[in-house]
Structure formats: C-alpha cells, structure tokens
Scaffold this active site. Sequence first.
Site, PDB file in Angstrom:
ATOM      1  N   HIS A   1      26.052  49.704  44.973  1.00  0.00           N
ATOM      2  CA  HIS A   1      25.094  50.681  45.495  1.00  0.00           C
ATOM      3  C   HIS A   1      24.880  50.509  46.995  1.00  0.00           C
ATOM      4  O   HIS A   1      24.914  49.393  47.518  1.00  0.00           O
ATOM      5  CB  HIS A   1      23.774  50.682  44.711  1.00  0.00           C
ATOM      6  CG  HIS A   1      22.950  49.436  44.775  1.00  0.00           C
ATOM      7  ND1 HIS A   1      22.005  49.222  45.762  1.00  0.00           N
ATOM      8  CD2 HIS A   1      22.889  48.338  43.980  1.00  0.00           C
ATOM      9  CE1 HIS A   1      21.403  48.065  45.550  1.00  0.00           C
ATOM     10  NE2 HIS A   1      21.932  47.497  44.479  1.00  0.00           N
TER      11      HIS A   1
ATOM     12  N   ASP B   1      22.160  51.744  48.808  1.00  0.00           N
ATOM     13  CA  ASP B   1      20.773  51.649  49.297  1.00  0.00           C
ATOM     14  C   ASP B   1      20.264  50.219  49.236  1.00  0.00           C
ATOM     15  O   ASP B   1      20.820  49.366  48.539  1.00  0.00           O
ATOM     16  CB  ASP B   1      19.847  52.568  48.478  1.00  0.00           C
ATOM     17  CG  ASP B   1      19.736  52.146  47.017  1.00  0.00           C
ATOM     18  OD1 ASP B   1      20.767  51.831  46.405  1.00  0.00           O
ATOM     19  OD2 ASP B   1      18.606  52.132  46.482  1.00  0.00           O
TER      20      ASP B   1
ATOM     21  N   ASP C   1      22.145  42.829  48.894  1.00  0.00           N
ATOM     22  CA  ASP C   1      21.892  43.661  47.713  1.00  0.00           C
ATOM     23  C   ASP C   1      21.856  45.108  48.184  1.00  0.00           C
ATOM     24  O   ASP C   1      20.828  45.556  48.656  1.00  0.00           O
ATOM     25  CB  ASP C   1      20.581  43.236  47.059  1.00  0.00           C
ATOM     26  CG  ASP C   1      20.241  44.058  45.830  1.00  0.00           C
ATOM     27  OD1 ASP C   1      21.103  44.803  45.365  1.00  0.00           O
ATOM     28  OD2 ASP C   1      19.098  43.934  45.351  1.00  0.00           O
TER      29      ASP C   1
ATOM     30  N   GLU D   1      19.902  53.292  43.909  1.00  0.00           N
ATOM     31  CA  GLU D   1      19.841  52.390  42.753  1.00  0.00           C
ATOM     32  C   GLU D   1      18.516  51.660  42.698  1.00  0.00           C
ATOM     33  O   GLU D   1      17.940  51.455  41.631  1.00  0.00           O
ATOM     34  CB  GLU D   1      20.984  51.371  42.821  1.00  0.00           C
ATOM     35  CG  GLU D   1      21.166  50.532  41.554  1.00  0.00           C
ATOM     36  CD  GLU D   1      20.373  49.229  41.527  1.00  0.00           C
ATOM     37  OE1 GLU D   1      20.385  48.560  40.494  1.00  0.00           O
ATOM     38  OE2 GLU D   1      19.714  48.871  42.540  1.00  0.00           O
ATOM     39  N   GLU D   2      17.996  51.271  43.858  1.00  0.00           N
ATOM     40  CA  GLU D   2      16.778  50.450  43.898  1.00  0.00           C
ATOM     41  C   GLU D   2      15.542  51.218  43.428  1.00  0.00           C
ATOM     42  O   GLU D   2      14.518  50.612  43.133  1.00  0.00           O
ATOM     43  CB  GLU D   2      16.540  49.906  45.316  1.00  0.00           C
ATOM     44  CG  GLU D   2      17.630  48.967  45.806  1.00  0.00           C
ATOM     45  CD  GLU D   2      17.602  47.599  45.123  1.00  0.00           C
ATOM     46  OE1 GLU D   2      16.744  47.379  44.245  1.00  0.00           O
ATOM     47  OE2 GLU D   2      18.455  46.764  45.467  1.00  0.00           O
TER      48      GLU D   2
ATOM     49  N   ASP E   1      27.026  43.580  41.734  1.00  0.00           N
ATOM     50  CA  ASP E   1      25.608  43.668  42.100  1.00  0.00           C
ATOM     51  C   ASP E   1      24.857  42.452  41.553  1.00  0.00           C
ATOM     52  O   ASP E   1      23.669  42.533  41.276  1.00  0.00           O
ATOM     53  CB  ASP E   1      25.031  44.986  41.550  1.00  0.00           C
ATOM     54  CG  ASP E   1      23.682  45.330  42.163  1.00  0.00           C
ATOM     55  OD1 ASP E   1      23.302  44.719  43.181  1.00  0.00           O
ATOM     56  OD2 ASP E   1      23.007  46.220  41.609  1.00  0.00           O
TER      57      ASP E   1
ATOM     58  N   HIS F   1      15.520  41.450  48.107  1.00  0.00           N
ATOM     59  CA  HIS F   1      14.272  42.186  48.349  1.00  0.00           C
ATOM     60  C   HIS F   1      13.284  41.356  49.163  1.00  0.00           C
ATOM     61  O   HIS F   1      12.074  41.517  49.005  1.00  0.00           O
ATOM     62  CB  HIS F   1      13.612  42.643  47.029  1.00  0.00           C
ATOM     63  CG  HIS F   1      14.519  43.464  46.148  1.00  0.00           C
ATOM     64  ND1 HIS F   1      14.065  44.118  45.041  1.00  0.00           N
ATOM     65  CD2 HIS F   1      15.845  43.730  46.219  1.00  0.00           C
ATOM     66  CE1 HIS F   1      15.084  44.746  44.455  1.00  0.00           C
ATOM     67  NE2 HIS F   1      16.175  44.516  45.160  1.00  0.00           N
TER      68      HIS F   1
HETATM   69 ZN   LIG Z   1      21.312  45.602  43.633  1.00  0.00          ZN
END
Ligand SMILES: [Zn+2]
Length: 432
Positions: free
Chosen positions: A91, A93, A153, A187-188, A210, A393
């Site tokens: 992903h 994003d 990520d 995705e997030e 991922d 994150h």
């Molecule tokens: Zn991810």
Amino acid sequence: MAQANYTSELARSLAPGLLDRFQRYVRIDTQSARDRTSSPSTPGQLELGRLLVEELLGAGLTDAAIDENGYVTATLAGSEGAEHVIGLIAHMDTSPDAPGAGVQPIVHRDYDGGMLELPRQGTRLDPETMPELLSKRGHDIVTSSGDTLLGADDKAGVAEIVTAVAYLAAHPELPRPTLRVAFTPDEEIGEGATLFDIERFGAPYAYTLDGSEIGELQDETFSADELTATIRGVDVHPGQATGKLVNALRIAARILAALPADTLTPETTSGREGFIHPYSLTGTAGAAQIRAIVRDFDDDRLREHVALFESTVREIVAQEPRARVDIEVRHQYRNMLSYISAVPHIVEAAASAFRAEGIEPVRTAIRGGTDGSRLSEMGLPTPNIFTGGHEYHSVREWASVHDMASASATIVRLAEVWTLIPPAPGEVVSAG
Ligand SMILES: [Zn+2]
C-alpha cells in the site's frame, strides 16, 4: 563493528537500488485521511502512484498504469510456458496517526547497537526497549528525523516489490510466473481493498508485503468491526436549562467509564486476545458520538464484544428517558485464515522462498489487518510477508536496509518457486 552479512549475494546486490527507491518514496507525503469522499483520500498518493508508474515503465513493465481511483497495476510477463499468475501487493498510503509530511529519512550505517538519537523533538530509539533494534547490530538502519513517521509501512513493501520486479525484468533468463503488481491507496483507513478490481487483476493468489520483522509469514489477521454510537440529548440555553437540559457529552462520558478498562483493551491484551477500543469522542451538549473498533481472532468472540458494547451503551442511555441513541456496526474485515487454509500451497510456496533466501519462516498472527484480510474474503487469498520495518505509526518508525533487501530477494526466490508448482485444476492459466 563489522557490517552484518546480507542473507545472500542477491540481497546485497539489491540493497543500494532498494534504498534509493525507498528514500524517494518516503519523501512524498501519502498520509491517508479518514472519512474519505473519494479515492484516494489525499492527492499525495496520486503523486507517488504516478512516480511508481514511471519507474515500472522504466523497468520494462509496459502496461504499468494508475486508474481513476489511484490503484497502480503492472504486469511482468512470465517465463516461456509459465502456468501461474501471482499477485504482489503493497500500500502507498501512510498512517493518519502520526505526522506524515516532510519526511527526511536518515540512514544510520553499520548500526552499533546503541541509542539512536534523532535530530528533531528529542526522539530516541532505545534498544533497551526495542529488542528487535538491538538484534540489528551491523545493519544499515533508516529512521525519520524524529518529528514524522518514516513510512516504511508500507513504502518498504512498495520499494521491495519494485526492486524485485525490476531485477527480474533485467534478468529474463530467471524463471518466473506471470507477476501482477498492485499498489493500493488508503489501506490505513481500511479502504485499500474497497475498489480493488480482483477480476481485472487476474491473479488467483497474491502476497502483501506489509509485515515487520524478518521471517514473518502471516496467514492470520484479526476479525474487525467498527462501532459508532450517536447519543442525542436535549440542548437548552444553560440559563434556562433547569430540569430540561440533557447533556449528551456527560452520557457519552458515562458510557466510556462503564466499558471494560482492566481487560478487553489494546493496552491490557496481547497474543490472541481481542479488545474493544474507543478511539474518538466528539460532540456537544446536544449530541455526542463515540467511535470504537472491536477486534478478535475468533468471529464468535468478536460478536460477543460487539454485543457487550451495545448493551453497555443502551443500559447507560436508558437511565435518561429523554436521551436517544443510534448504534451503527460496520463490518471491516474477517480473519483471513479460513480463506487461506483452503489453499495451503500458497503459504508453503512462500515458506520455500524464505528458506531459499536462508530465512526461517515464523508463522505469526497479525494483531491488525492488511489489504489481504479483505482481499482474501473477496476471493483473492493473500497472506502477508515481512518488510523489515518496525514501530509503525510513530515518529520512532525504523527499517533495516539489510532486512528490506532480504524481503526483496525473497520475492525473486518466490517467483522461481512458483515455476515448480503444478497448476491446480481449474486455476486461471497465464496468458503470458
Ligand atoms: Zn501497512
């Protein structure tokens, strides 16, 4: 401290190009935004998508394109007579939960196992509290400058896939199935699979890149629902409120206080335990809204957690007959295991590829979801592979270049493994 060894000469040879790509991608702000009204939720994702199309075209994947919803796809034709079509997905994003603009990656060469002090905001990566970091002595480590997330990520996954398919495209003699690449937006915020066109993608199986620690091979995720409770009180001017005002915010606060706090929360659970996690409270005296996510590996237990949330809300609201409540339960995704266990050879193929790269696969369950959770449910079984990134994150996010190179090399091995697997009866056969 001597530089650590790569898992193979292939990984060593892929590392410089991979690191260049990764640093290019993380500088583009692709943070997604909740409650989107169109796909992708933010324009930065289109900017990265267009760059990826250019780079895939440059690598020789001549059909690389980005669609109207921001999905990037491309094909690497299989070897002569290739019988399988296999998907590779990551992903574009990054998480809305930490600052994502202005990422300045820093490469810490030949990491010595000590504290990593980043230049901004006093952010430190302490190996005492990060055993995985401590295990990367001698690796090249990438961090942000301390005031943003890094974006490993999942730009680690994106860079690993581009690097692997570019390598395969440059080495046509290496055996490979037809490879279909997809880079997804949003995705997030749980929307990566929403507008994914599985039929057009044309692969019966896929892998997401991922994951995190080297060796992770994941075929199990949480099952997930999202809950929204909207409480309506009675709003009256406070000067004339005697006996009339019903304060929705106070009711919401009582609901939060009544939900389990010593158990069934993200901070008190681990392993295979689920939770109810209120993550947003907004409102006024007149109306308030609580949003929560509910997670478990077991669908029946997930339903029990949802029922507990609903009964708690209704009980508290019922104490004030003039208050009203609406509860909305939104299905997010289900544990992918039941879909993937029906086709065990796709996880076995990945395990063989890991071993060919000198990596012992570690089968773990993800306390979260991936694009693969919903794609598996939608009919595209998609287990997950490590990327080498950690502390997602957060402003402490970091990635090992050595482990990223191992992930990219594992994709090259995976391509070869698939040429040795006979096609299943009825399986879509590559048009080449
Ligand atoms: Zn991810």
